[in-house]
Structure formats: structure tokens, C-alpha cells
Design a protein around this motif. Sequence first.
Motif, mmCIF file in Angstrom:
data_model
loop_
_atom_site.group_PDB
_atom_site.id
_atom_site.type_symbol
_atom_site.label_atom_id
_atom_site.label_comp_id
_atom_site.label_asym_id
_atom_site.label_seq_id
_atom_site.Cartn_x
_atom_site.Cartn_y
_atom_site.Cartn_z
ATOM 1 N N SER A 1 0.843 -0.869 -0.017
ATOM 2 C CA SER A 1 0.058 -0.002 0.133
ATOM 3 C C SER A 1 0.867 1.506 0.235
ATOM 4 C CB SER A 1 -0.639 -0.339 1.217
ATOM 5 O OG SER A 1 0.444 -0.430 2.350
ATOM 6 N N THR A 2 2.159 1.056 0.125
ATOM 7 C CA THR A 2 2.968 2.667 0.381
ATOM 8 C C THR A 2 3.906 2.912 -0.872
ATOM 9 O OG1 THR A 2 4.837 1.208 0.945
ATOM 10 C CG2 THR A 2 3.297 2.040 2.938
ATOM 11 N N GLY A 3 3.389 1.843 -2.240
ATOM 12 C CA GLY A 3 4.115 1.670 -3.313
ATOM 13 C C GLY A 3 5.874 1.095 -3.159
ATOM 14 N N ALA A 4 5.816 0.388 -1.905
ATOM 15 C CA ALA A 4 7.256 -0.357 -2.587
ATOM 16 C C ALA A 4 7.341 -2.128 -3.030
ATOM 17 C CB ALA A 4 7.739 -0.788 -0.223
ATOM 18 N N ASP A 5 8.320 -2.227 -3.748
ATOM 19 C CA ASP A 5 7.621 -3.459 -4.321
ATOM 20 C C ASP A 5 8.295 -4.662 -3.937
ATOM 21 O OD1 ASP A 5 7.932 -2.127 -6.788
ATOM 22 O OD2 ASP A 5 10.156 -2.958 -7.563
ATOM 23 N N ILE A 6 7.136 -5.537 -3.298
ATOM 24 C CA ILE A 6 7.295 -7.301 -2.608
ATOM 25 C C ILE A 6 8.266 -7.768 -3.155
ATOM 26 C CG2 ILE A 6 5.954 -8.799 -1.894
ATOM 27 C CD1 ILE A 6 3.041 -6.899 -2.190
ATOM 28 N N VAL A 7 9.369 -8.383 -2.471
ATOM 29 C CA VAL A 7 10.408 -8.875 -2.432
ATOM 30 C C VAL A 7 9.386 -10.633 -2.174
ATOM 31 C CG1 VAL A 7 12.228 -10.244 -2.267
ATOM 32 C CG2 VAL A 7 12.186 -7.477 -2.049
ATOM 33 N N LEU A 8 9.798 -11.277 -3.087
ATOM 34 C CA LEU A 8 9.271 -13.255 -2.981
ATOM 35 C C LEU A 8 9.915 -13.351 -1.524
ATOM 36 C CD1 LEU A 8 8.174 -14.017 -6.657
ATOM 37 C CD2 LEU A 8 6.506 -13.001 -5.178
ATOM 38 N N GLY A 9 9.080 -14.586 -0.740
ATOM 39 C CA GLY A 9 9.667 -14.917 -0.075
ATOM 40 C C GLY A 9 9.983 -13.751 0.985
ATOM 41 N N THR A 10 9.695 -12.766 1.024
ATOM 42 C CA THR A 10 10.008 -11.544 2.555
ATOM 43 C C THR A 10 8.558 -10.764 2.832
ATOM 44 O OG1 THR A 10 11.871 -11.206 1.455
ATOM 45 C CG2 THR A 10 11.503 -9.717 3.079
ATOM 46 N N PRO A 11 8.519 -10.433 3.899
ATOM 47 C CA PRO A 11 7.023 -10.451 4.425
ATOM 48 C C PRO A 11 7.425 -9.060 4.426
ATOM 49 C CG PRO A 11 8.717 -11.619 6.531
ATOM 50 C CD PRO A 11 9.364 -11.247 4.830
ATOM 51 N N THR A 12 6.141 -8.477 4.239
ATOM 52 C CA THR A 12 5.750 -6.742 4.035
ATOM 53 C C THR A 12 5.382 -5.509 4.972
ATOM 54 O OG1 THR A 12 3.676 -6.798 4.163
ATOM 55 C CG2 THR A 12 4.172 -6.743 1.911
ATOM 56 N N ALA A 13 6.873 -4.884 5.138
ATOM 57 C CA ALA A 13 6.347 -4.349 6.368
ATOM 58 C C ALA A 13 4.857 -4.829 7.088
ATOM 59 C CB ALA A 13 6.692 -2.268 6.283
ATOM 60 N N PHE A 14 5.200 -5.097 8.965
ATOM 61 C CA PHE A 14 3.835 -5.057 9.743
ATOM 62 C C PHE A 14 2.814 -3.738 9.602
ATOM 63 C CE2 PHE A 14 6.216 -7.985 11.920
ATOM 64 C CZ PHE A 14 4.704 -9.605 11.644
ATOM 65 N N GLN A 15 1.812 -3.573 9.314
ATOM 66 C CA GLN A 15 0.935 -2.920 9.534
ATOM 67 C C GLN A 15 -0.679 -2.523 10.377
ATOM 68 O OE1 GLN A 15 -1.198 -3.151 5.580
ATOM 69 N NE2 GLN A 15 -2.971 -1.784 5.983
ATOM 70 N N ALA A 16 -0.748 -1.357 10.762
ATOM 71 C CA ALA A 16 -1.224 -1.620 12.358
ATOM 72 C C ALA A 16 -2.610 -1.785 11.438
ATOM 73 C CB ALA A 16 -1.351 0.103 12.292
ATOM 74 N N ILE A 17 -3.200 -2.461 11.831
ATOM 75 C CA ILE A 17 -5.253 -3.300 12.602
ATOM 76 C C ILE A 17 -5.966 -2.643 13.789
ATOM 77 C CG2 ILE A 17 -4.407 -4.945 10.717
ATOM 78 C CD1 ILE A 17 -5.239 -7.002 13.180
ATOM 79 N N GLY A 18 -7.286 -2.751 13.401
ATOM 80 C CA GLY A 18 -8.096 -2.522 14.257
ATOM 81 C C GLY A 18 -8.578 -3.321 14.733
ATOM 82 N N ASP A 19 -9.905 -3.167 15.254
ATOM 83 C CA ASP A 19 -11.014 -3.970 16.196
ATOM 84 C C ASP A 19 -12.249 -4.197 14.305
ATOM 85 O OD1 ASP A 19 -9.835 -5.041 18.569
ATOM 86 O OD2 ASP A 19 -10.256 -3.561 19.084
ATOM 87 N N GLY A 20 -12.428 -5.135 14.656
ATOM 88 C CA GLY A 20 -13.402 -5.631 13.538
ATOM 89 C C GLY A 20 -12.582 -5.482 12.404
ATOM 90 N N ASN A 21 -13.182 -4.905 10.804
ATOM 91 C CA ASN A 21 -13.320 -5.354 9.752
ATOM 92 C C ASN A 21 -11.645 -4.301 8.939
ATOM 93 O OD1 ASN A 21 -14.986 -7.096 10.069
ATOM 94 N ND2 ASN A 21 -16.129 -6.674 8.592
ATOM 95 N N ASN A 22 -11.298 -4.470 8.298
ATOM 96 C CA ASN A 22 -9.281 -3.716 8.196
ATOM 97 C C ASN A 22 -9.125 -4.074 6.040
ATOM 98 O OD1 ASN A 22 -7.971 -3.042 10.448
ATOM 99 N ND2 ASN A 22 -9.006 -4.692 11.004
ATOM 100 N N THR A 23 -8.855 -3.917 5.507
ATOM 101 C CA THR A 23 -8.627 -4.327 4.500
ATOM 102 C C THR A 23 -7.112 -4.110 4.122
ATOM 103 O OG1 THR A 23 -10.862 -3.639 3.879
ATOM 104 C CG2 THR A 23 -8.867 -3.786 2.073
ATOM 105 N N LEU A 24 -6.040 -4.944 3.908
ATOM 106 C CA LEU A 24 -4.472 -4.625 3.007
ATOM 107 C C LEU A 24 -4.819 -4.554 1.417
ATOM 108 C CD1 LEU A 24 -3.464 -7.658 5.209
ATOM 109 C CD2 LEU A 24 -3.767 -5.487 6.172
ATOM 110 N N LEU A 25 -4.042 -3.491 1.607
ATOM 111 C CA LEU A 25 -3.812 -3.412 -0.079
ATOM 112 C C LEU A 25 -3.225 -3.325 -1.047
ATOM 113 C CD1 LEU A 25 -6.210 0.518 0.354
ATOM 114 C CD2 LEU A 25 -6.832 -1.694 -0.137
ATOM 115 N N PHE A 26 -3.096 -3.819 -2.061
ATOM 116 C CA PHE A 26 -1.082 -4.331 -2.844
ATOM 117 C C PHE A 26 -1.604 -3.749 -4.002
ATOM 118 C CE2 PHE A 26 -1.504 -7.053 0.479
ATOM 119 C CZ PHE A 26 -1.216 -6.692 0.953
ATOM 120 N N GLY A 27 -0.835 -3.746 -5.190
ATOM 121 C CA GLY A 27 -0.759 -3.548 -6.538
ATOM 122 C C GLY A 27 -0.403 -4.565 -7.426
#
Length: 176
Positions: A122-148
Motif C-alpha cells: 500500500s505504500t508503493g514499495a515493491d514486494i520481494v517474494l518470500g520476504t514479509p512486508t512491513a507490519f501494518q497496524a490493524i484495528g478491531d473489526g474489519n480491515n483491508t490490506l491493499l496491494f497492486g
Amino acid sequence: MKCVTKTALVSLFMLAGSASMVQAAGAGQGTVTFEGAIIEAACSIAPENVDQTVGLGQVAKSQLEAGGSSQPEPFEIKLVGCDTTTLKSVSTTFTGGVSKDVPGALGIVGTASGAGIVMRDSTGADIVLGTPTAFQAIGDGNNTLLFGAFLKGATAADTVVPGEFTAITNFSLAYQ
């Protein structure tokens, strides 16, 4: 004779009734299979996001030549029913076959070649296969992780070959 006529009439009605029951019983059938998994996590993954398809469209070869790329296509992972009592952030790791033509990209298979799929967080950083993305804060209830994701061509000349392609990546989530 009256008794024979009544017996014949009753038999006729029973036969007619059983014929209609046979017709009704063969009107259709099927199977419903329920599947899923119980996971140890802060959130559930929305059913429509467990297995999804992202269309990247029809991309012109000329757009991919010399390392060119297509427009990013958004996709998401919906998290539902999150409880952040102890776990308050999530990271996503994507895995899959690496492209032989585009370093760091997800490989494609099919009649097309000379390109790979690059994913971004979601920050526009390229994702490296097999490498975890940076941790993203979540809240109670529903959350959406965005990718491209977008198609990127090889840098070598005359490497991109038109045709159909597919690529599969698996994802896993980690909470902290």
C-alpha cells in the motif's frame, strides 16, 4: 363387477400418483460442499479473498519492451472480525515461482514470455517474494490490506513474446 371396477380405479390412481412422484424426484439434484479452516490468528480472512483472480488485462508488447510495465491493478485482502487485544499489526508474505526474465518478479507461465509480475504494498514499495512486508497496524473489526500488481517486461531486447499467461502466488499473514 363393481368391486373389480373399484379395485381397477384405485390401482389406476395409485399408478398415476407414483408416476408423478417419479417425475418429481428426478427434477434435479446436486451437492453442496463446505470447506475452510480454523486458524490461530487475530483476524479471519474474508472468504472471497482466500482464492482470488486479478486480471491484468491485455498489455501491448511495445509497452513491455526494454523493461517497460503495465498500469498497476489493485487487489486486496480483507480481514474480518479482528480482535487486537494482543496482536495489533499484520505482515504479508507472498511466495511463488520467480521470473527467469525479470529479477524479483513473479514468473508467468503460458504462451507469453519475457515478462514477470511485480507486486507492491500500500505504500508503493515493491514486494520481494518470500520476504514479509512491513507490519501494518490493524484495528478491531474489519480491515483491508491493499496491494497492486503489474506486468513488467525484460530489459533484454526482443525478449517479450506475446501470448496468454497465468501466474500464481500464495500469501501468508503474520501478526504481532
